[in-house]
Design an enzyme around this catalytic site. Sequence first.
Site, PDB file in Angstrom:
ATOM      1  N   ASN A  94      12.478   6.958   5.547  1.00 53.80           N
ATOM      2  CA  ASN A  94      13.081   6.184   4.549  1.00 53.80           C
ATOM      3  C   ASN A  94      14.576   6.298   4.255  1.00 53.80           C
ATOM      4  O   ASN A  94      15.014   5.409   3.330  1.00 53.80           O
ATOM      5  CB  ASN A  94      12.261   6.540   3.105  1.00 53.80           C
ATOM      6  N   THR A 110       2.851  -1.721   2.111  1.00 51.30           N
ATOM      7  CA  THR A 110       2.303  -1.587   0.585  1.00 51.30           C
ATOM      8  C   THR A 110       0.960  -1.672   0.904  1.00 51.30           C
ATOM      9  O   THR A 110       0.515  -1.714   2.184  1.00 51.30           O
ATOM     10  CB  THR A 110       2.590  -3.064  -0.142  1.00 51.30           C
ATOM     11  N   GLU A 127       3.617   8.475   6.086  1.00 53.43           N
ATOM     12  CA  GLU A 127       4.596   8.557   6.821  1.00 53.43           C
ATOM     13  C   GLU A 127       4.975   9.895   6.610  1.00 53.43           C
ATOM     14  O   GLU A 127       5.518  10.233   5.323  1.00 53.43           O
ATOM     15  CB  GLU A 127       5.906   7.517   6.419  1.00 53.43           C
ATOM     16  N   LYS A 151      -4.273  -1.701   4.920  1.00 49.26           N
ATOM     17  CA  LYS A 151      -3.135  -1.262   5.366  1.00 49.26           C
ATOM     18  C   LYS A 151      -2.164  -0.515   4.102  1.00 49.26           C
ATOM     19  O   LYS A 151      -2.734  -0.375   3.022  1.00 49.26           O
ATOM     20  CB  LYS A 151      -2.330  -2.522   5.869  1.00 49.26           C
ATOM     21  N   THR A 207       1.853  -3.045   8.797  1.00 48.74           N
ATOM     22  CA  THR A 207       3.299  -3.060   8.995  1.00 48.74           C
ATOM     23  C   THR A 207       3.736  -1.595   9.717  1.00 48.74           C
ATOM     24  O   THR A 207       3.677  -1.794  10.814  1.00 48.74           O
ATOM     25  CB  THR A 207       4.105  -3.000   7.588  1.00 48.74           C
TER      26      THR A 207
END
Lengths: 431, 431
Positions: free
Chosen positions: A426, A217, A298, A206, A184
């Site tokens: 986020n 996730t 991230e 992932k 993703t």
Amino acid sequence: MEKVFDNLGIYLDEHAERPVEQDLIYFERVDNGESIVLRNDLSCQPSGIKSYSAHIGICKEGSADFTLIVLDKPGLGKAVYTRSLSCSDAVRFDRENTRVGNIQSLCVISKNANVFTPSAKQDILHIAQQVETVTGVPITQQLISCTGVIGVPLPMDKVVSGIQSASGNLEYGQLEASANAIMTTDKQAKMVSVEFDGIRIAGFCKGAGMIEPNMATMLAYYFTNAVIPAQRLEAILKRAADLTFNAVSVDTDTSTSDTVAILSTAEREMSEKDIENFERALTAMFFKSSRDILGQAEGANSVIEAQVSLSTSFEDARAYAKKIINSPLIKTAVHGSDPNWGRVVMAIGKPMERNSLAEINPEQLRISIMDEVVFNYGAPLPLQLDILSNRMRAARTVRIKVEIGAPVYTAKAWGCDLSEEYIRINADYTT
Amino acid sequence: MEKVFDNLGIYLDEHAERPVEQDLIYFERVDNGESIVLRNDLSCQPSGIKSYSAHIGICKEGSADFTLIVLDKPGLGKAVYTRSLSCSDAVRFDRENTRVGNIQSLCVISKNANVFTPSAKQDILHIAQQVETVTGVPITQQLISCTGVIGVPLPMDKVVSGIQSASGNLEYGQLEASANAIMTTDKQAKMVSVEFDGIRIAGFCKGAGMIEPNMATMLAYYFTNAVIPAQRLEAILKRAADLTFNAVSVDTDTSTSDTVAILSTAEREMSEKDIENFERALTAMFFKSSRDILGQAEGANSVIEAQVSLSTSFEDARAYAKKIINSPLIKTAVHGSDPNWGRVVMAIGKPMERNSLAEINPEQLRISIMDEVVFNYGAPLPLQLDILSNRMRAARTVRIKVEIGAPVYTAKAWGCDLSEEYIRINADYTT
């Protein structure tokens, strides 16, 4: 070179100058002590696995968002799943199938988690029926995963077209495309494989670090040619995941779709020694995969490793280690390269619901940061703060070590720092 | 006007335009329903309380870092404390004294937590002896708190001089100076008081939001003239703190020094109705104090209120509510004014050690944000995202409401958003 686990011959050779995925991880064979290095790619994938990956339009951009993987014949498949109370219907479906028997196919849809939508359950069944029609694999021998945004209905027409396109397009040796298709917001595909004595294991995962449902996730899939009794495989999978994936946390948020699965093509019989080597190999690979997730988290710049030794139990040691890596104030201190051991004192003191841990006596406590003792059984040690701070800044992994009383049990947990970029990614998110 | 607790007549009148400390909080008397408004200052402090505050040099800047408060005569004193396993020796000292009997003095040293230093315990005893020498209050009737950096020895010569300076300088009606002296990185003093029927309660607290030991911890002190049996006071204190201070979280990090204490000058006898009104008043004051802490939390722009209703127990309801306010991904979503209810689904699904909560059935779940239903028993509702987002942005308190199954028990918890500024304050910190 760091030894990763006390009782398993697994080593990490890391360099802050190269990407985390390029670090080298070895394991020592139990029979002859030979070092086997993991490949940071899928060059050792088992034969007999076909796959198809494509952009079917779940996301607007052109990146692949669908993959279907089919084994030539059904083999043993086992998995561990998220413990979320809001878990996805795909997880429920998979849980049932891996509990019962063999698995022959895996279908992953990315960019949409298919969670808490009105027809989530029916959609999974519909996908399974389509996969059966196209591949002949019965519904009970399939795995299905979905990952991405929560609460948005799956565009089932696109999914059905995607599955139908797989017909006639499944090809051998294409797992790297699958590794890319399941991403993703991951920066790049995370892959690992190994071969020794004809035993092959290959896997990919992932997870952009944020173990969370809106953008990422954690999903991980491994394929092996090894023949192994179901209960043995289940036990090995559980132990390996427990030491690695279950010891990793980015932000304490738990996804609704987390899955770690292993499928076997059942080509290579194994001796008892082979099985022991297999467990080391799989644990090393899980360690690499979970570390790759942290390394790409991230906004994260460094990995935090907390090691705690104490006298009561392994579970207590791990509870303390997790308190350290999950503390926002330790995560921000590491982000600022601040060897602030007071925050470690605070974090290990945090009360817990489950463990009735005793009060911590300063006389029985030792804390090290980057192998430098900063608090030694009741007394803070004088520090050259700027030197230690620079060592933290230069390191890929910031290591925090805590000993409480007489150390009998040791556990590790891994996290990452918390940065302004985490907030931006986020929060500044178009509604 | 929001009703704060279902079973207590406590109301909040908030306005995003004024500072959080200026919001109005009322409670309704149980006997005649009259609304009593809390004062946002210490104008209703009980008489018979002397204090002295000063800069004694714990911190370099000139702000006050020491206060000593002495009651004319000993009265009942009760408190609740941090559950940290690394709690400070001051907390241990206070715990012993409030367990046993009356309290007559309170000494607070700020900017240094006196935690995990070689002579922490002896230092507390030394402070108590000095206070006894200067004030005549025996060691067993004192409270002592320290708050600030961990692991740095207290400059005891300065502390001793500070206590000695108090001699002859204790004055009546100076609690506002004490409220200022206990601050660390707080933006301003947080005060509250009330009077009705001659019953007076006044209190102040500190906590810059980061409930953490390096820069701030939560301390709160209340003074009353009311005479109340020890067990009644203890029960009221526990219930009030449980609904307020224990339902608040900034970053899940727990301080080593948290203390909420109440001292009585024992001047005003109370009837049964008075005691009921007293409990409402104290709960409302604790609500105000804990909310002021959140409102001033470093880097925070808004308060998050999570309300959860379900069928099993109040404790389960609160466990769910706390999962919501503690989720970094909800905190960042609120920071970005993103009505991302998928993250609420994720957060309430997070597995817990203590509660064996059941899996969540979408058909039994309703989620509202700012009183707008976004997920209604299995079905997401169509939203005008930009309108809801603007309402979140304009609000002081972002309200998230969750109903699971047939709602019997309801609990609330309060947190705040997570911003880049939180990272900067806690990471970019000179070592």
